[in-house]
Design a protein around this motif. Structure first.
Motif, mmCIF file in Angstrom:
data_model
loop_
_atom_site.group_PDB
_atom_site.id
_atom_site.type_symbol
_atom_site.label_atom_id
_atom_site.label_comp_id
_atom_site.label_asym_id
_atom_site.label_seq_id
_atom_site.Cartn_x
_atom_site.Cartn_y
_atom_site.Cartn_z
ATOM 1 N N PHE A 284 0.765 -1.155 -0.082
ATOM 2 C CA PHE A 284 0.017 -0.048 0.084
ATOM 3 C C PHE A 284 0.802 1.340 -0.048
ATOM 4 N N LEU A 285 0.551 2.254 -0.804
ATOM 5 C CA LEU A 285 1.504 3.455 -1.049
ATOM 6 C C LEU A 285 0.612 4.367 -0.262
ATOM 7 N N ALA A 286 1.502 5.348 0.222
ATOM 8 C CA ALA A 286 0.959 6.338 0.899
ATOM 9 C C ALA A 286 1.866 7.619 1.160
ATOM 10 N N GLY A 287 1.297 8.893 1.042
ATOM 11 C CA GLY A 287 2.140 10.071 0.750
ATOM 12 C C GLY A 287 2.808 10.458 -0.541
ATOM 13 N N ASP A 288 3.879 10.901 -0.517
ATOM 14 C CA ASP A 288 4.775 11.261 -1.864
ATOM 15 C C ASP A 288 5.053 10.009 -2.664
ATOM 16 N N ALA A 289 5.038 8.892 -2.059
ATOM 17 C CA ALA A 289 5.244 7.657 -2.835
ATOM 18 C C ALA A 289 4.184 7.413 -3.776
ATOM 19 N N ALA A 290 2.890 7.994 -3.425
ATOM 20 C CA ALA A 290 1.751 7.778 -4.353
ATOM 21 C C ALA A 290 1.134 8.985 -5.159
ATOM 22 N N HIS A 291 1.692 10.162 -4.608
ATOM 23 C CA HIS A 291 1.470 11.444 -5.514
ATOM 24 C C HIS A 291 2.103 12.584 -4.897
ATOM 25 N N ILE A 292 2.422 13.485 -5.934
ATOM 26 C CA ILE A 292 3.187 14.630 -5.622
ATOM 27 C C ILE A 292 2.198 15.890 -5.921
ATOM 28 N N VAL A 293 2.129 16.950 -5.302
ATOM 29 C CA VAL A 293 1.433 18.202 -5.550
ATOM 30 C C VAL A 293 2.653 19.272 -5.520
ATOM 31 N N PRO A 294 2.619 20.277 -6.441
ATOM 32 C CA PRO A 294 3.316 21.358 -6.383
ATOM 33 C C PRO A 294 3.187 22.011 -5.049
ATOM 34 N N PRO A 295 4.266 22.584 -4.333
ATOM 35 C CA PRO A 295 3.902 23.131 -2.916
ATOM 36 C C PRO A 295 3.073 24.422 -2.703
ATOM 37 N N THR A 296 2.672 24.870 -3.774
ATOM 38 C CA THR A 296 1.923 26.287 -3.702
ATOM 39 C C THR A 296 0.792 26.251 -2.693
ATOM 40 N N GLY A 297 0.074 24.891 -2.849
ATOM 41 C CA GLY A 297 -1.378 24.833 -1.800
ATOM 42 C C GLY A 297 -0.783 24.589 -0.473
ATOM 43 N N ALA A 298 0.387 24.144 -0.107
ATOM 44 C CA ALA A 298 0.933 23.542 0.991
ATOM 45 C C ALA A 298 0.088 22.516 1.394
ATOM 46 N N LYS A 299 -0.019 21.369 0.416
ATOM 47 C CA LYS A 299 -0.663 20.190 0.529
ATOM 48 C C LYS A 299 -0.029 18.730 0.737
ATOM 49 N N GLY A 300 1.289 18.822 0.468
ATOM 50 C CA GLY A 300 1.998 17.631 0.591
ATOM 51 C C GLY A 300 1.971 16.751 1.987
ATOM 52 N N LEU A 311 -5.298 4.552 5.983
ATOM 53 C CA LEU A 311 -4.648 3.069 6.117
ATOM 54 C C LEU A 311 -4.382 2.381 7.512
ATOM 55 N N ALA A 312 -4.161 3.377 8.388
ATOM 56 C CA ALA A 312 -4.289 2.775 9.741
ATOM 57 C C ALA A 312 -5.525 2.125 10.148
ATOM 58 N N SER A 313 -6.805 2.665 9.816
ATOM 59 C CA SER A 313 -7.918 2.072 10.133
ATOM 60 C C SER A 313 -8.259 0.886 9.379
ATOM 61 N N ALA A 314 -7.816 1.155 7.935
ATOM 62 C CA ALA A 314 -7.897 0.055 7.198
ATOM 63 C C ALA A 314 -7.057 -1.302 7.690
ATOM 64 N N PHE A 315 -5.747 -1.241 8.111
ATOM 65 C CA PHE A 315 -5.109 -2.316 8.798
ATOM 66 C C PHE A 315 -5.692 -2.868 10.058
ATOM 67 N N VAL A 316 -6.181 -1.919 10.859
ATOM 68 C CA VAL A 316 -6.822 -2.410 12.267
ATOM 69 C C VAL A 316 -8.195 -3.210 11.961
#
Ligand code: FAD
Ligand code: DHB
Length: 391
Positions: A284-300, A311-316
């Motif tokens: 399972f990919l999470a974070g930058d491994a799965a997606h990149i955004v340009p930093p202008t929106g401060a979202k990464g 992902l944590a709830s799904a593993f639980v």
């Protein structure tokens, strides 16, 4: 070869990997975090700084909010500058009273590392994952090289939290869709020992390029300049950096920023990437491994932390209740949110960086004027800026 067994092997000790480790640990699920860099390196890597309202609550709920709440800076607005004038967007007023928190990403990581080490849960630094195998079986394994020699971790699931150039991303099959956009500019970021000139962030669009004024504490400023994609740090002397920041951020009332010694500097390319799906078998990919955004929106960083909340709830659900449905829908649920963040980051990026093309420039300037003068447009911007990942 040292052999280890765990339920979830987490690759990468950035914000995504560390928060996932903390959430699983609190639910009594065994996991091992493997990080190729040293502890010192990950705790000092200067990057993001804006934490959304819901994500700040998530960190607090995870037990990692104490220092963020005591030294993080709570902001209720941002300023947008163009044509030598500043316009304040009252974020909280437009977004149901919610503020953002300005707190360095490396501080978030530092807090999570401290919690994990305190609990005695395994966290291996200087341990580079070199191969993921058996991803289509029920017993995948992770091969890594540590300072004490090779390690094999056999597990039920692998969480790829190792950023965009990591091994998890490369382990995705060729059938994975990859959507990508490269922007024709980069950001030069500096951290400076300089007293902030404003209590709130300032985004500026100037004919010379983009500028962003942010801060970390009452004595440390964090500033960014939009630069060309081929430019290097050698071409940017301290004097040139300050001159450009002063030029691009100047308004009639506030013509200069406070200068000071530059503590850290770097150039980052601006791009968007989305992988679909974010899962391959037991990976399972999470974070930058799965997606990149340009930093202008401060979202990464916010996206990364929101992914691991899911992902944590799904593993639980899988380990506790033998319920695979959340794992099966993980990618689909994340991608809807990820595309919203891509849209917002793209909107902010295009609007705040002057374009070469005259027509495009005219359109984006009109969009910017609307963003600061129309309450409807400001409200959409504010809601997305403050809490996109929990909407
Ligand atoms: P990362 O932080 O990249 O962590 C991945 C980890 O995996 C790293 O520690 C890496 O060393 C490790 N790793 C890689 N390969 C391996 C391997 N083979 N084996 C073991 N470990 C490995 N986001 C925001 O939300 N707000 C902002 O204001 C913002 N500003 C930014 C400003 C800049 C200048 C930059 C560069 C980014 C900014 N971002 C911002 C984006 C944000 O920093 C990232 O989105 C965030 O770091 C993603 O976290 P992550 O845990 O997914 O990945
Ligand atoms: C910061 C970084 C960003 O990308 C942004 O949009 C706002 C602030 C920061 O580092 O403070």
């Amino acid at each position: 070869m040292k052999e280890l067994r765990t339920q979830v092997a987490i690759v990468g000790a950035g914000p995504a990997g560390m928060l996932l480790g903390q959430l699983l640990d609190r639910d009594g699920i065994d996991c091992i975090v493997l990080e190729r860099r040293s502890r010192d390196y990950v705790e000092k890597r200067v990057r993001a700084g804006v934490i959304e309202y819901g994500i700040a609550n998530l960190l607090e709920w995870a037990g990692a909010g104490e220092r963020m709440r005591s030294v993080g800076l709570v902001h209720h607005g941002v300023e947008i500058r163009f044509e030598r004038r500043g316009y304040r967007i009252p974020l909280s007023e437009l977004a149901d009273g919610k503020p953002i928190t300005v707190y360095g990403q490396q501080e978030v990581v530092k807090d999570l590392v401290a919690l994990r080490l305190e609990s005695g849960a395994p966290l291996l630094f200087d341990c580079e994952v070199t191969e993921l195998s058996g991803l289509e079986s029920e017993t995948p394994s992770v091969l890594a090289m540590s300072s004490d020699g090779p390690i094999r971790v056999t597990c039920d699931y692998v969480a790829g939290c190792d950023g965009s150039f990591g091994v998890a991303n490369r382990a995705m099959p060729a059938s994975t869709k990859r959507y990508e956009r490269n922007f024709p500019f980069s950001w030069l970021g500096i951290l400076a020992e300089a007293k902030p000139v404003s209590e709130e962030l300032i985004y500026a669009r100037h004919e010379n390029g983009f500028a962003l004024y942010s801060l970390r504490s009452p004595t440390v400023s964090r500033l960014y300049l939009g630069v060309g994609t081929t430019e290097t740090l050698e071409e940017w002397s301290d004097d040139r950096i300050w001159h450009e920041l002063n030029t691009r951020l100047a308004t009639e009332e506030r013509p200069t920023v406070n200068e000071g010694p530059i503590l850290e500097r770097g150039i980052t390319a601006m791009r968007s990437v989305v992988l679909d799906p974010m899962r391959h078998g037991s990976l399972f990919l999470a974070g930058d491994a799965a997606h990149i955004v340009p930093p202008t929106g401060a979202k990464g960083m916010n996206l990364a932390l929101a992914d691991v909340r899911e992902l944590a709830s799904a593993f639980v659900a899988s380990f506790r209740h033998r319920d695979q449905s959340l794992l099966d829908t993980y990618s689909e649920r994340c991608l809807e949110r990820v595309w919203r963040a891509e849209e917002f980051s793209n909107y902010m990026t295009q609007m705040l960086h002057p374009a070469q093309d005259g027509f495009e420039n005219g359109v984006q300037s009109a969009r910017l004027r609307q963003a600061v003068t129309s309450r409807e447009a400001s409200s959409v911007l504010a809601r997305n800026y403050v809490d996109l990942n929990s909407l």
